[in-house]
Motif scaffolding. Structure first.
Motif, PDB file in Angstrom:
ATOM      1  N   VAL A  50       0.856  -1.178   0.000  1.00  0.00           N
ATOM      2  CA  VAL A  50       0.000   0.000   0.000  1.00  0.00           C
ATOM      3  C   VAL A  50       0.893   1.229   0.000  1.00  0.00           C
ATOM      4  N   CYS A  51       0.374   2.309  -0.578  1.00  0.00           N
ATOM      5  CA  CYS A  51       1.140   3.545  -0.699  1.00  0.00           C
ATOM      6  C   CYS A  51       0.281   4.723  -0.287  1.00  0.00           C
ATOM      7  N   ASP A  52       0.839   5.585   0.550  1.00  0.00           N
ATOM      8  CA  ASP A  52       0.166   6.810   0.955  1.00  0.00           C
ATOM      9  C   ASP A  52       1.228   7.790   1.448  1.00  0.00           C
ATOM     10  N   MET A  53       0.918   9.078   1.374  1.00  0.00           N
ATOM     11  CA  MET A  53       1.861  10.095   1.810  1.00  0.00           C
ATOM     12  C   MET A  53       1.914  10.229   3.328  1.00  0.00           C
ATOM     13  N   ALA A  57      -1.401   6.804   8.420  1.00  0.00           N
ATOM     14  CA  ALA A  57      -2.290   5.898   7.696  1.00  0.00           C
ATOM     15  C   ALA A  57      -1.594   4.572   7.400  1.00  0.00           C
ATOM     16  N   LEU A  58      -0.315   4.627   7.052  1.00  0.00           N
ATOM     17  CA  LEU A  58       0.439   3.397   6.783  1.00  0.00           C
ATOM     18  C   LEU A  58       0.631   2.578   8.053  1.00  0.00           C
ATOM     19  N   PRO A  66       0.342  -7.135   8.970  1.00  0.00           N
ATOM     20  CA  PRO A  66       1.800  -7.052   9.097  1.00  0.00           C
ATOM     21  C   PRO A  66       2.560  -7.525   7.855  1.00  0.00           C
ATOM     22  N   GLY A  67       1.943  -8.396   7.060  1.00  0.00           N
ATOM     23  CA  GLY A  67       2.638  -8.928   5.897  1.00  0.00           C
ATOM     24  C   GLY A  67       2.606  -8.030   4.682  1.00  0.00           C
ATOM     25  N   VAL A  68       1.857  -6.918   4.742  1.00  0.00           N
ATOM     26  CA  VAL A  68       1.729  -6.010   3.599  1.00  0.00           C
ATOM     27  C   VAL A  68       2.800  -4.928   3.689  1.00  0.00           C
ATOM     28  N   ARG A  69       3.542  -4.740   2.598  1.00  0.00           N
ATOM     29  CA  ARG A  69       4.570  -3.691   2.574  1.00  0.00           C
ATOM     30  C   ARG A  69       3.909  -2.318   2.496  1.00  0.00           C
ATOM     31  N   THR A  70       4.523  -1.323   3.112  1.00  0.00           N
ATOM     32  CA  THR A  70       4.013   0.046   3.066  1.00  0.00           C
ATOM     33  C   THR A  70       5.098   0.983   2.559  1.00  0.00           C
ATOM     34  N   THR A  71       4.684   2.023   1.843  1.00  0.00           N
ATOM     35  CA  THR A  71       5.643   2.965   1.296  1.00  0.00           C
ATOM     36  C   THR A  71       4.980   4.309   1.040  1.00  0.00           C
ATOM     37  N   THR A  72       5.783   5.365   1.070  1.00  0.00           N
ATOM     38  CA  THR A  72       5.324   6.698   0.678  1.00  0.00           C
ATOM     39  C   THR A  72       5.829   7.054  -0.717  1.00  0.00           C
ATOM     40  N   ALA A  73       6.591   6.158  -1.338  1.00  0.00           N
ATOM     41  CA  ALA A  73       7.230   6.424  -2.628  1.00  0.00           C
ATOM     42  C   ALA A  73       6.447   5.757  -3.757  1.00  0.00           C
TER      43      ALA A  73
END
Length: 367
Positions: A50-53, A57-58, A66-73
């Motif tokens: 998932v991606c969010d600024m 939220a991340l 827990p198994g889902v990767r998170t990123t702002t990029a």
């Protein structure tokens, strides 16, 4: 106006013999978490990122999944070759930019309604998806609603006879959007339903509105649609109402129907109408009014968003057009543009075919 091809409702079948589609969600505002939840439950999807600024939220996603990767990029996420598809739930003004970048990166794309901020931008996305051989699907969730599909079946079977007119109300208190009017926010729901039911785009659109709370952002609109088939529709949209109302009435030559999305009996068919006999003399008409049984057909209780995500994944895996097609999404945006055109012309009657957007623009600001 030639109707575009809209696929008939198809049973959603999850094939366990195929690998799930590796999906990432972009945007965790109001609707994004719902996409995350349903993709997590969808057997045909593997939610990988998932991606969010916003870090807060991340953080919520990391706690729940827990198994889902998170990123702002975003750029890094789109460059990830493991990800096959992205589901975009960001403000309307960003849809074209993010969806186009995803398609150029070779991803299949689901984008929340409306498809883009103009029909020109929506067509660009559709052309890009076709050129890259990728699925582009707008998020018109009501096309997967069991009551909506039950009504479509009744219309296709001719149960109501010739459809005379349709009246729709979609009102509630909030939520005001900072970058879109009530027509761009709520209108896609009813416009997509009408396109799905009637299989045609209206010839003419007339609209009036008022900006009651935020200047230049209409929060109430009354819209009239006229179709080549003779059907007329009235659509009431509002963010200012004392209670939530999701009600549609369809009047046909044989029967009438009431659809209330907030009711335990969402679909009711009324064996009611008027029988007109040939006049005995010129100017004399004899009418009899019929008020018969009221039937509430069985409607399964299935979450539309889960069916929608399943259809998206199946469209990707089996290389077929989803029920909520890009072509339908373009037609919905054209209808909203016609509403804007009418509002900008003091409620003038607008020819939808002539109301074509030119490039991406900020949706639905009105004077």
């Amino acid at each position: 106006m030639t109707p575009i091809a809209v696929p008939r409702p198809l049973p959603v079948v999850e094939d366990e013999g195929h690998e799930p589609v590796r999906v990432a969600v972009v945007g965790l505002g109001y609707w994004g978490p719902n996409l995350v939840r349903n993709l997590d439950e969808c057997a045909g999807a593997d939610l990988v990122a998932v991606c969010d600024m916003r870090e807060d939220a991340l953080a919520k996603i990391r706690r729940r999944s827990p198994g889902v990767r998170t990123t702002t990029a975003l750029e890094a996420l789109l460059a990830d070759e493991e990800i096959e598809a992205v589901a975009i739930a960001t403000p309307v003004s960003t849809h074209h930019r993010i969806a186009a970048a995803a398609l150029r990166a070779g991803k299949h794309v689901f984008v929340e309604k409306p498809l883009a901020g103009s029909s020109a931008a929506a067509r660009e996305l559709a052309d890009l998806a076709a050129a890259r051989g990728r699925v582009l699907m707008p998020g018109h969730t009501f096309l997967y609603s069991p009551p909506v599909n039950r009504i479509r079946a009744l219309l296709c079977e001719g149960e109501l006879g010739e459809v005379y007119f349709i009246s729709m109300s979609r009102v509630n208190l909030g939520l005001h959007q900072p970058d879109a009017s009530v027509a761009w926010d709520l209108g896609p729901h009813d416009f997509s339903i009408l396109r799905y039911w009637l299989e045609e785009t209206p010839r003419y659109v007339t609209a009036v509105c008022r900006s009651c709370v935020i200047p230049s952002v209409p929060d109430v609109a009354f819209i009239t649609l006229e179709y080549d088939s003779g059907v007329i529709c009235h659509v009431e949209l509002s963010w200012l109402a004392p209670s939530k109302l999701r009600r549609t009435s369809i009047v046909g030559s044989r029967k009438m129907l009431l659809y209330d999305d907030t009711s335990n009996e969402p679909v009711r068919v009324f064996d009611s109408g008027v029988n007109l006999k040939d006049p005995a003399t010129f100017g004399e008409y004899r009418m009899t009014y019929r008020s018969g049984d009221i039937v509430s057909p069985h409607v399964p209780a299935t979450e539309p968003l889960l069916l929608e995500m399943t259809d998206f994944c199946e469209a990707v895996r089996f290389e077929r057009q989803p029920r909520s097609s890009a072509a339908l999404g373009i037609e919905v945006v054209r209808m909203i543009e016609a509403v804007d055109g009418s509002l900008a012309s003091d409620g003038a009657r607008i020819d939808v075919a002539a109301a074509t957007g030119r490039g991406e623009r900020r949706p639905a600001r009105a004077a």
